[in-house]
Write a protein that holds these residues in place. Structure first.
Motif, PDB file in Angstrom:
ATOM      1  N   ILE A 105      82.022 -41.352  82.540  1.00  0.00           N
ATOM      2  CA  ILE A 105      82.839 -40.082  81.998  1.00  0.00           C
ATOM      3  C   ILE A 105      82.002 -39.703  80.685  1.00  0.00           C
ATOM      4  N   LYS A 106      82.181 -38.257  80.290  1.00  0.00           N
ATOM      5  CA  LYS A 106      81.754 -37.678  78.961  1.00  0.00           C
ATOM      6  C   LYS A 106      82.839 -37.097  78.201  1.00  0.00           C
ATOM      7  N   LEU A 107      82.764 -37.094  77.088  1.00  0.00           N
ATOM      8  CA  LEU A 107      83.503 -36.705  76.084  1.00  0.00           C
ATOM      9  C   LEU A 107      83.117 -35.560  75.153  1.00  0.00           C
ATOM     10  N   GLN A 133      79.248 -36.804  74.732  1.00  0.00           N
ATOM     11  CA  GLN A 133      79.019 -38.407  74.366  1.00  0.00           C
ATOM     12  C   GLN A 133      79.649 -39.049  75.614  1.00  0.00           C
ATOM     13  N   PRO A 134      78.769 -39.938  76.360  1.00  0.00           N
ATOM     14  CA  PRO A 134      79.249 -40.549  77.590  1.00  0.00           C
ATOM     15  C   PRO A 134      79.764 -41.636  77.180  1.00  0.00           C
ATOM     16  N   MET A 135      80.625 -42.185  78.148  1.00  0.00           N
ATOM     17  CA  MET A 135      81.765 -43.357  77.904  1.00  0.00           C
ATOM     18  C   MET A 135      81.699 -44.402  79.027  1.00  0.00           C
ATOM     19  N   ASP A 136      81.867 -45.707  78.792  1.00  0.00           N
ATOM     20  CA  ASP A 136      82.132 -46.754  79.745  1.00  0.00           C
ATOM     21  C   ASP A 136      83.556 -46.558  80.254  1.00  0.00           C
ATOM     22  N   VAL A 137      83.691 -46.935  81.458  1.00  0.00           N
ATOM     23  CA  VAL A 137      85.089 -46.999  82.092  1.00  0.00           C
ATOM     24  C   VAL A 137      85.170 -48.372  82.782  1.00  0.00           C
ATOM     25  N   CYS A 138      86.276 -49.145  82.501  1.00  0.00           N
ATOM     26  CA  CYS A 138      86.383 -50.258  83.278  1.00  0.00           C
ATOM     27  C   CYS A 138      87.255 -50.009  84.601  1.00  0.00           C
ATOM     28  N   SER A 139      87.115 -50.594  85.642  1.00  0.00           N
ATOM     29  CA  SER A 139      88.024 -50.346  86.884  1.00  0.00           C
ATOM     30  C   SER A 139      88.464 -51.749  86.805  1.00  0.00           C
ATOM     31  N   VAL A 140      90.015 -51.796  87.236  1.00  0.00           N
ATOM     32  CA  VAL A 140      90.860 -52.984  87.313  1.00  0.00           C
ATOM     33  C   VAL A 140      91.492 -53.146  88.564  1.00  0.00           C
ATOM     34  N   HIS A 141      91.007 -54.354  89.378  1.00  0.00           N
ATOM     35  CA  HIS A 141      91.759 -54.443  90.554  1.00  0.00           C
ATOM     36  C   HIS A 141      92.444 -55.576  90.927  1.00  0.00           C
ATOM     37  N   HIS A 142      93.262 -55.766  91.716  1.00  0.00           N
ATOM     38  CA  HIS A 142      94.075 -57.037  92.001  1.00  0.00           C
ATOM     39  C   HIS A 142      93.904 -57.117  93.597  1.00  0.00           C
ATOM     40  N   ASN A 143      93.344 -58.172  93.970  1.00  0.00           N
ATOM     41  CA  ASN A 143      93.167 -58.647  95.659  1.00  0.00           C
ATOM     42  C   ASN A 143      92.388 -57.422  96.124  1.00  0.00           C
ATOM     43  N   ASN A 144      91.449 -56.905  95.913  1.00  0.00           N
ATOM     44  CA  ASN A 144      90.795 -55.647  96.616  1.00  0.00           C
ATOM     45  C   ASN A 144      91.701 -54.597  96.412  1.00  0.00           C
ATOM     46  N   THR A 145      92.646 -54.451  95.434  1.00  0.00           N
ATOM     47  CA  THR A 145      93.326 -52.944  95.509  1.00  0.00           C
ATOM     48  C   THR A 145      93.254 -52.644  94.019  1.00  0.00           C
ATOM     49  N   PHE A 146      92.831 -51.267  93.928  1.00  0.00           N
ATOM     50  CA  PHE A 146      92.562 -50.609  92.733  1.00  0.00           C
ATOM     51  C   PHE A 146      94.102 -50.420  91.967  1.00  0.00           C
ATOM     52  N   LEU A 147      93.832 -50.830  90.667  1.00  0.00           N
ATOM     53  CA  LEU A 147      95.343 -50.920  89.832  1.00  0.00           C
ATOM     54  C   LEU A 147      95.130 -49.518  89.052  1.00  0.00           C
ATOM     55  N   ARG A 148      93.901 -49.702  87.886  1.00  0.00           N
ATOM     56  CA  ARG A 148      93.892 -48.551  87.029  1.00  0.00           C
ATOM     57  C   ARG A 148      92.521 -48.695  86.428  1.00  0.00           C
ATOM     58  N   TYR A 149      92.198 -47.638  85.504  1.00  0.00           N
ATOM     59  CA  TYR A 149      90.862 -47.692  84.858  1.00  0.00           C
ATOM     60  C   TYR A 149      91.203 -47.891  83.304  1.00  0.00           C
ATOM     61  N   SER A 150      90.424 -48.450  82.542  1.00  0.00           N
ATOM     62  CA  SER A 150      90.504 -48.726  81.318  1.00  0.00           C
ATOM     63  C   SER A 150      89.412 -48.164  80.348  1.00  0.00           C
TER      64      SER A 150
END
Ligand SMILES: CCCCCCCCCCCCC/C=C/[C@@H](O)[C@H](COP(=O)(O)O)NC(C)=O
Ligand SMILES: Nc1ncnc2c1ncn2[C@@H]1O[C@H](COP(=O)(O)OP(=O)(O)O)[C@@H](O)[C@H]1O
Ligand SMILES: [Ca+2]
Length: 600
Positions: A578-580, A321-338
């Motif tokens: 990603i896929k689960l 099963q494919p899944m969406d992933v959100c990327s989280v940035h602050h001021n063009n710096t990667f923070l985390r995925y959600s």
């Protein structure tokens, strides 16, 4: 369904009754063909079990009515026809079964004199069948139980000849080998401290025996510290050796797998994670979750239940099963995925408080949730977002994302053909409602939540956004504005009832591709410690608003159960990154009076 060539058909003994057993490329079926009491029906085959009345008298009346219709309409009914249907109904009652080959877990030959040959599970054979039918083989298959649970069931067939028995075992094994989506080698990470700290026990007792049964080899790592699994996946793990990775734990452990795997894939493909606009490369390895955590939201919302055996069986049959992933940035710096929830305000404060109460186990969320509700803090800021306008579906739909979801397929296709344009216009704080396709909303919020999937979990079976989709390339942005405690409680309680939590004047929901949040009192880049900031700005807010309820300036973002170090963030959804090892929540079969598995 296209008719598949028949591979094998024989008369075999099952539970002291003679069965006609047949295997084609998609289905193993067994059907009682004779007993002392019952007559054999003459070649009438119906692809599905007739769901009808139970008692013989009711059956007669029901079949007679069927025949009457046929008689009148087509003049086809004859006594023979009538009798055949009747016999079919009686002989097939409870004794005609079909199991899809894709849901067979294993087959093994039995040594009738000594017990099971090759898996160490010993079975005593009934004396009568040992004499008449001295050879036997056992097929293990998926059986559907209540509330989306899957269980492993066994059925043992007895043969007259050894060669026939071997032919059956070999042919079924060949069919299973042909299922290339099934994993053979898995890398497993166990968090011994997740949830109620039962991870190791759950894996050893419930999951490992099933993997052994299905001939899956595993390399198991019990984690020694937080981020052990993430770092091992990102740098050390020899991923080429495996067909998938599995975590035993909660949403935090799953998040480690996502970070390890996504970062590794981007690094291997030369993609810079720090750029918010970069299109990320999808991961090829699938991820399995054996639920042993506190919320188990990813598992619950993708399978329908947080049950270790069910999840293990989905891994064995090779679901994807494919899944969406959100990327989280602050001021063009990667923070985390959600992958599930990004929550500011209520869910951020609740998580920050609950982290100090880990010793309470899963109950910490109830305690901190109640405490956070009582504090009733609101936060000022600006939310800007890019609405997903070109897609099917809205957050207020009555339909739900289920296995084989059409909306996910359609929107996923749309995304891959025509990646959504990233608007370069800077959506600065502005009074205008729209800027370059972006919408800008300023206000005082009790909660800002982004749910890129339903976030259903045992605490809230329909989830934060019941109509959200697993793989449609969007996230549902839920804005809960400042309101009374009573109204906020009504909103929260609606997560656990059938009523619509969005149908309230102070709540709005938007399906978006990207969004940004800037708190009103924006911190400078060098000021990283939110808590210090919060305290310092507290007095400033009080000066600005003499009658305020003394809400601190900042909350924290809860990013899949982790606290983010910044309040000002930019979020983008990466469709199907990603896929689960799951298939999405299956529609509940209508059991009527039929025994499972699916009856033919
Ligand atoms: C006063 C009544 C409140 C009822 C509100 C019920 C709504 C519950 C919705 C919870 C949505 C959870 C989304 C999942 C988040 C997980 O990633 C995270 C981390 O889970 P983990 O500890 O790793 O299992 N858990 C929480 C609670 O933030
Ligand atoms: N061996 C370990 N010791 C301490 N923390 C760990 C270990 N392995 C994983 N973790 C961390 O524990 C946190 C919680 O794990 P999780 O499995 O999600 O359980 P829960 O659902 O109870 O939060 C995760 O953030 C993970 O990074
Ligand atoms: Ca989504």
């Amino acid at each position: 369904m296209e008719k598949q060539p028949r591979l094998l058909a024989s008369q075999l003994l099952l539970k002291n009754s003679l069965f006609e057993v047949s295997l084609n490329r998609v289905l193993l079926t067994w059907k009682e063909i004779a007993t002392k009491k019952k007559r054999v029906s003459g070649g009438i085959h119906h692809p599905f079990k007739v769901a009808g009345p139970r008692s013989a008298a009711a059956a007669l009346a029901w079949i007679a009515s069927l025949c009457r219709v046929n008689w009148m309409a087509h003049n086809l009914a004859s006594e023979f026809f009538f009798m055949s249907w009747l016999t079919f109904f009686i002989t097939s009652h409870g004794t005609s079964h079909g199991v899809s080959v894709s849901e067979i877990l294993a087959v093994r030959e039995l040594d009738v004199d000594c017990g099971t040959k090759d898996d160490g599970r010993w079975q005593k054979m009934p004396q009568k069948s040992t004499e008449a039918y001295p050879y036997a083989f056992t097929v293990s298959y998926v059986e559907r139980a209540w509330q989306h649970r899957w269980r492993c069931s066994d059925v043992t067939f007895h043969c007259l000849e050894g060669a026939l028995c071997q032919q059956w075992v070999q042919t079924i094994r060949e069919q299973l080998t042909a299922l290339t989506s099934r994993p053979k080698h898995l890398l497993v990470y166990i968090n011994p401290y997740g949830g109620k700290q039962q991870g190791e026990r759950i894996y050893e007792q419930k999951v490992a025996p099933l993997f052994t049964l299905a001939s899956i080899s595993t390399h198991v790592i019990v984690t020694e510290h937080a981020n052990h699994a993430r770092d091992h996946l990102r740098t050390e793990a020899e991923l080429k050796k495996y067909d998938g990775v599995v975590c035993v734990g909660g949403d935090g452990m799953f998040s480690e797998m996502v970070h390890g795997l996504v970062s590794r894939t981007q690094r291997d493909n030369g993609v810079d994670q720090n750029s918010p606009e970069e299109k990320l490369v999808p991961c090829t390895l699938r991820i399995g979750i054996i639920p042993a955590g506190s919320t188990d939201c990813i598992c619950y919302a993708t399978v329908g239940i947080n049950d270790p055996v069910t999840s293990a069986l989905h891994i064995i049959v090779g679901d994807a099963q494919p899944m969406d992933v959100c990327s989280v940035h602050h001021n063009n710096t990667f923070l985390r995925y959600s992958v599930s929830l990004l929550g500011y305000g209520f869910y951020g404060d609740m998580l920050a408080d609950s982290e100090r109460k880990r010793w309470m186990g899963p109950a910490r969320y109830d305690f901190s949730g109640f405490k956070t509700f009582l504090t009733h803090h609101y936060y000022e800021g600006t939310v800007s977002f890019l609405p997903a306008t070109d897609i099917l579906g809205t957050p207020r739909d009555k339909t739900r994302c289920r296995a084989g979801c059409f909306i996910c397929q359609h929107n996923g296709q749309l995304y891959s053909e025509d990646a959504p344009e990233i608007c370069e216009t800077d959506p600065d704080v502005s009074d205008s409602e729209y800027k370059g396709g972006w919408r800008v909303i300023r206000g005082k919020f009790l909660a800002i939540n982004a749910a890129s999937m339903s976030c259903a979990c045992p605490r809230s079976p329909k989830g934060l956004s019941p109509a959200a989709h697993l793989a449609d390339g969007t996230t549902d942005l839920i804005l809960v504005r400042k309101c009374s405690r009573f109204n906020f409680l009504r909103h929260l309680l609606r997560h656990t009832s059938k009523y619509d939590q969005f149908d309230m004047t102070f709540v709005e929901v938007h399906r978006v591709r990207r969004f940004r949040f800037t708190p009103r009192y924006c911190q400078s880049d060098s000021e990283l410690d939110l808590r210090e900031n919060g305290k310092r700005l507290f007095s400033q807010i009080c000066r600005d608003h003499p009658a305020c309820s003394c809400s601190p300036a900042y909350s924290s973002w809860n990013c899949d159960g982790e606290i983010l170090p910044h309040a000002a963030i930019e979020v983008g959804v990466h469709c199907q990154l990603i896929k689960l090892f799951v298939r999405g929540i299956e529609e509940q079969p209508v059991f009527e009076d039929l025994p499972s598995p699916c009856v033919v």
